[in-house]
Scaffold this motif. Structure first.
Motif, PDB file in Angstrom:
ATOM      1  N   ASP A 126       0.823  -1.209   0.000  1.00 49.86           N
ATOM      2  CA  ASP A 126       0.000   0.000   0.000  1.00 49.86           C
ATOM      3  C   ASP A 126       0.854   1.255   0.000  1.00 49.86           C
ATOM      4  O   ASP A 126       2.035   1.224   0.399  1.00 49.86           O
ATOM      5  CB  ASP A 126      -0.924   0.009   1.219  1.00 49.86           C
ATOM      6  N   GLY A 127       0.252   2.360  -0.399  1.00 47.40           N
ATOM      7  CA  GLY A 127       0.986   3.612  -0.536  1.00 47.40           C
ATOM      8  C   GLY A 127       1.475   4.213   0.759  1.00 47.40           C
ATOM      9  O   GLY A 127       2.370   5.063   0.752  1.00 47.40           O
ATOM     10  N   ASP A 128       0.925   3.782   1.890  1.00 47.93           N
ATOM     11  CA  ASP A 128       1.356   4.322   3.185  1.00 47.93           C
ATOM     12  C   ASP A 128       2.265   3.356   3.941  1.00 47.93           C
ATOM     13  O   ASP A 128       2.470   3.500   5.149  1.00 47.93           O
ATOM     14  CB  ASP A 128       0.146   4.673   4.050  1.00 47.93           C
ATOM     15  N   CYS A 129       2.824   2.367   3.222  1.00 50.00           N
ATOM     16  CA  CYS A 129       3.669   1.354   3.864  1.00 50.00           C
ATOM     17  C   CYS A 129       5.152   1.710   3.750  1.00 50.00           C
ATOM     18  O   CYS A 129       5.573   2.464   2.873  1.00 50.00           O
ATOM     19  CB  CYS A 129       3.423  -0.021   3.240  1.00 50.00           C
ATOM     20  N   ARG A 130       5.938   1.124   4.650  1.00 53.57           N
ATOM     21  CA  ARG A 130       7.401   1.214   4.606  1.00 53.57           C
ATOM     22  C   ARG A 130       7.977  -0.194   4.524  1.00 53.57           C
ATOM     23  O   ARG A 130       7.454  -1.125   5.152  1.00 53.57           O
ATOM     24  CB  ARG A 130       7.947   1.911   5.854  1.00 53.57           C
ATOM     25  N   VAL A 131       9.042  -0.352   3.736  1.00 56.42           N
ATOM     26  CA  VAL A 131       9.670  -1.662   3.574  1.00 56.42           C
ATOM     27  C   VAL A 131      11.170  -1.554   3.803  1.00 56.42           C
ATOM     28  O   VAL A 131      11.783  -0.522   3.527  1.00 56.42           O
ATOM     29  CB  VAL A 131       9.386  -2.241   2.171  1.00 56.42           C
ATOM     30  N   GLY A 132      11.766  -2.625   4.298  1.00 54.21           N
ATOM     31  CA  GLY A 132      13.201  -2.659   4.517  1.00 54.21           C
ATOM     32  C   GLY A 132      13.955  -2.956   3.237  1.00 54.21           C
ATOM     33  O   GLY A 132      13.371  -3.370   2.227  1.00 54.21           O
ATOM     34  N   SER A 133      15.262  -2.792   3.279  1.00 57.22           N
ATOM     35  CA  SER A 133      16.079  -2.967   2.071  1.00 57.22           C
ATOM     36  C   SER A 133      16.111  -4.413   1.582  1.00 57.22           C
ATOM     37  O   SER A 133      16.386  -4.668   0.411  1.00 57.22           O
ATOM     38  CB  SER A 133      17.512  -2.484   2.336  1.00 57.22           C
ATOM     39  N   GLY A 134      15.832  -5.362   2.451  1.00 56.50           N
ATOM     40  CA  GLY A 134      15.868  -6.767   2.047  1.00 56.50           C
ATOM     41  C   GLY A 134      14.508  -7.345   1.718  1.00 56.50           C
ATOM     42  O   GLY A 134      14.372  -8.558   1.518  1.00 56.50           O
ATOM     43  N   TRP A 135      13.498  -6.481   1.606  1.00 51.53           N
ATOM     44  CA  TRP A 135      12.116  -6.938   1.399  1.00 51.53           C
ATOM     45  C   TRP A 135      11.959  -7.790   0.143  1.00 51.53           C
ATOM     46  O   TRP A 135      11.557  -8.951   0.203  1.00 51.53           O
ATOM     47  CB  TRP A 135      11.198  -5.716   1.345  1.00 51.53           C
ATOM     48  N   LEU A 136      12.281  -7.243  -1.014  1.00 56.42           N
ATOM     49  CA  LEU A 136      12.086  -7.975  -2.266  1.00 56.42           C
ATOM     50  C   LEU A 136      13.025  -9.176  -2.384  1.00 56.42           C
ATOM     51  O   LEU A 136      12.650 -10.212  -2.940  1.00 56.42           O
ATOM     52  CB  LEU A 136      12.263  -7.042  -3.464  1.00 56.42           C
ATOM     53  N   ILE A 167       9.286  -7.979   6.689  1.00 64.50           N
ATOM     54  CA  ILE A 167       8.234  -7.255   7.405  1.00 64.50           C
ATOM     55  C   ILE A 167       7.936  -5.915   6.726  1.00 64.50           C
ATOM     56  O   ILE A 167       8.849  -5.163   6.394  1.00 64.50           O
ATOM     57  CB  ILE A 167       8.635  -7.016   8.875  1.00 64.50           C
ATOM     58  N   VAL A 168       6.658  -5.652   6.521  1.00 62.29           N
ATOM     59  CA  VAL A 168       6.190  -4.359   6.014  1.00 62.29           C
ATOM     60  C   VAL A 168       5.522  -3.617   7.158  1.00 62.29           C
ATOM     61  O   VAL A 168       4.789  -4.210   7.951  1.00 62.29           O
ATOM     62  CB  VAL A 168       5.189  -4.565   4.845  1.00 62.29           C
ATOM     63  N   SER A 169       5.775  -2.317   7.251  1.00 60.78           N
ATOM     64  CA  SER A 169       5.185  -1.500   8.317  1.00 60.78           C
ATOM     65  C   SER A 169       4.237  -0.469   7.722  1.00 60.78           C
ATOM     66  O   SER A 169       4.487   0.077   6.647  1.00 60.78           O
ATOM     67  CB  SER A 169       6.278  -0.784   9.114  1.00 60.78           C
ATOM     68  N   THR A 170       3.153  -0.219   8.431  1.00 57.00           N
ATOM     69  CA  THR A 170       2.197   0.802   8.020  1.00 57.00           C
ATOM     70  C   THR A 170       1.803   1.625   9.241  1.00 57.00           C
ATOM     71  O   THR A 170       2.072   1.228  10.375  1.00 57.00           O
ATOM     72  CB  THR A 170       0.958   0.162   7.370  1.00 57.00           C
ATOM     73  N   LYS A 171       1.173   2.754   9.014  1.00 63.27           N
ATOM     74  CA  LYS A 171       0.818   3.632  10.117  1.00 63.27           C
ATOM     75  C   LYS A 171      -0.433   3.118  10.845  1.00 63.27           C
ATOM     76  O   LYS A 171      -1.398   2.710  10.204  1.00 63.27           O
ATOM     77  CB  LYS A 171       0.525   5.046   9.599  1.00 63.27           C
TER      78      LYS A 171
END
Length: 383
Positions: free
Chosen positions: A141-151, A259-263
Motif C-alpha cells: 500500500d501507498g502508506d507502507c514502509r519496507v526494509g532494504s531486504g524486502w524484495l 516485514i512491512v510497516s504501516t501507520k
C-alpha cells in the motif's frame, strides 16, 4: 425453573468453548513455531517482480515508499513498480511522476477513471496486472514502509519453494500512544493466526499490504472474478481461490527482512471503517475453513462476555469465572508474545493484558456492525 434449566447447559457450554479456545491458541503457537525461514543463499536470477501499489490521496506517504524501493538489495533490473492512482484529489500522481524521472528502478504511473465501483482496490490491482511484465506480483500500500531486504526475501522464498502465493508479515510503525500499541497487539494476532493456518495447510488470513503471487496463477483462477462485488478481500479471497486450485501452494514468509510497516490509525472513524470492511468478508467466504474459524472465534469471545455477565448477576462464582478468564488469556499471552517478538515489537508486550480486556467486546461489536452493508474507502462511499 426456566433459569435453572438454561444455566444447567449454558455454563457447561461456555466452559467448553473457552477451554477449547485455550487448546486452540496453544495449537496456533505450535504451528507458528514450526514455520522455518528460507535461507538467503538462493538463486533468484529467474525471478522478475512487478510491485503493484494501488493509491488514492497518498501524497503524505508515497515518497517514503518510493525511496524505500530505491534502497532494495534485490537487483534493480529485476523489478518494476506500477502505481495505480485511483483519481487522487491531492498531488499523489505528480509526486510519482517526479520521482520516476530520477529513479534508479522503473516506475509506471497508471491513472484510473473516476468511476464508482464496489471494490476500487481490486480494480486497481487487476488493471496494473494487465500492464505487469513480472512473473511474480507483489502488492503493498501507498502508506507502507519496507526494509532494504524486502524484495530479496520474497524472491528467495519464491525461488526456494515455488509457492503459488506468499503471505508475508505486516505490522505498524513506531507506536506513540496507548491506542497504537493496542492496534499493534491486535494486528499481531491476525498475522500470527493467519501464518499458523497456512502452516496447518488451511489458509485463512493474509494481508494485501504484503502479498506475492504468480501472475499466471492469478490469471488462471480468473483474478477477483466472483468477488468483485465485495468491498474488501483483494487478499484473502484470492488466497482462498489459489489454495483451492493448488492445495499446499500457499506459503508464509517468516523472515524479519520481509516485514512491512504501516501507520496505525489515529482516529476512531478510520479504524472503524477499516475493521468493518474486514469483518464484512466473513459471510462471503466460499471455503468452509475460514468461515468456521471466524464463527468459532466470535463464539469463544462472546462466551467470555456471557460468563462475565453471569458472574456479575451471581449465577457464576468468582473463582470459576477467573479460571475461565485465565484459560483464555494465558495461552494468548504466550502466542501473542512470540509473534510480537518476531515483529520486533517488544514494547507492545506490556499491552497484551489491556488488549485482552477489550478484545472480546471488539470481536463481537464488529461481527455485528459488519451486517450493515455500507462501507467507505479513502473518502468514497462504496457502491
Amino acid at each position: 425453573m426456566v433459569q435453572t434449566y438454561l444455566l444447567s447447559w449454558l455454563i457447561p457450554l461456555l466452559s467448553f468453548l473457552i477451554m477449547s479456545y485455550a487448546i486452540f491458541t496453544f495449537m496456533l503457537l505450535f504451528l507458528w513455531k514450526r514455520i522455518k525461514p528460507v535461507g538467503s543463499d538462493v538463486n533468484t536470477e529467474a525471478v522478475w517482480i512487478s510491485v503493484i501499489v494501488p493509491v488514492r490521496n497518498e501524497a503524505e506517504n508515497i515518497k517514503f515508499l518510493l525511496e524505500d524501493l530505491s534502497q532494495q538489495i534485490f537487483p534493480k533490473n529485476q523489478f518494476e513498480l506500477l502505481v495505480t492512482d485511483d483519481s487522487s484529489v491531492d498531488n499523489t500522481a505528480e509526486i510519482v511522476r517526479q520521482y520516476a524521472a530520477i529513479s534508479n528502478y522503473p516506475i509506471r504511473l497508471i491513472s484510473l477513471p473516476d468511476i464508482p465501483t464496489t471494490s476500487p482496490k481490486k480494480r486497481a490491482i487487476e488493471t496494473a496486472i494487465t500492464h505487469a511484465t513480472g512473473n511474480l506480483i507483489v502488492t503493498t500500500d501507498g502508506d507502507c514502509r519496507v526494509g532494504s531486504g524486502w524484495l530479496q526475501s520474497i524472491a528467495a522464498s519464491y525461488a526456494a519453494t515455488g509457492a503459488k502465493l506468499i503471505s508475508s508479515p505486516v505490522t505498524f510503525t513506531q507506536e506513540t500512544s496507548l491506542t497504537d500499541h493496542l492496534q499493534t497487539v491486535e494486528f499481531a494476532s491476525l498475522i500470527g493466526s493467519g501464518a499458523a493456518a497456512i502452516s496447518a495447510g488451511h489458509p485463512s488470513l493474509c494481508n494485501g499490504a504484503n502479498l506475492a503471487y504468480q501472475k499466471e496463477v492469478f490469471q488462471e483462477v480468473n483474478g477477483f472474478e466472483g468477488v468483485k462485488h465485495i468491498a474488501s478481500g483483494d487478499d484473502e479471497f484470492l488466497m482462498h481461490k489459489i489454495a483451492a486450485r493448488y492445495p499446499g501452494g500457499i506459503y508464509f514468509l517468516k523472515d524479519p527482512a520481509a516485514i512491512v510497516s504501516t501507520k496505525p490509525h489515529k482516529s476512531w472513524g478510520q479504524f472503524f471503517r477499516q475493521r468493518k470492511r474486514w469483518a464484512s468478508k466473513w459471510k462471503h467466504y466460499q471455503s468452509k475453513t475460514p468461515l468456521i474459524l471466524a464463527l468459532y472465534i466470535f463464539s469463544c469471545n462472546f462466551s467470555l462476555l456471557l460468563a462475565g455477565l453471569l458472574c456479575i448477576s451471581g449465577n457464576l462464582g468468582g473463582a470459576p469465572f477467573l479460571i475461565l478468564l485465565a484459560a483464555k488469556c494465558i495461552p494468548e499471552w504466550f502466542f501473542l508474545g512470540t509473534v510480537l517478538r518476531f515483529l520486533q515489537k517488544p514494547a507492545s508486550l506490556l499491552y497484551i493484558p489491556v488488549t485482552q480486556v477489550f478484545y472480546s467486546f471488539y470481536v463481537c461489536f464488529f461481527g455485528l456492525a459488519a451486517q450493515k452493508p455500507e462501507y467507505e474507502w479513502k473518502g468514497r462511499k462504496l457502491v
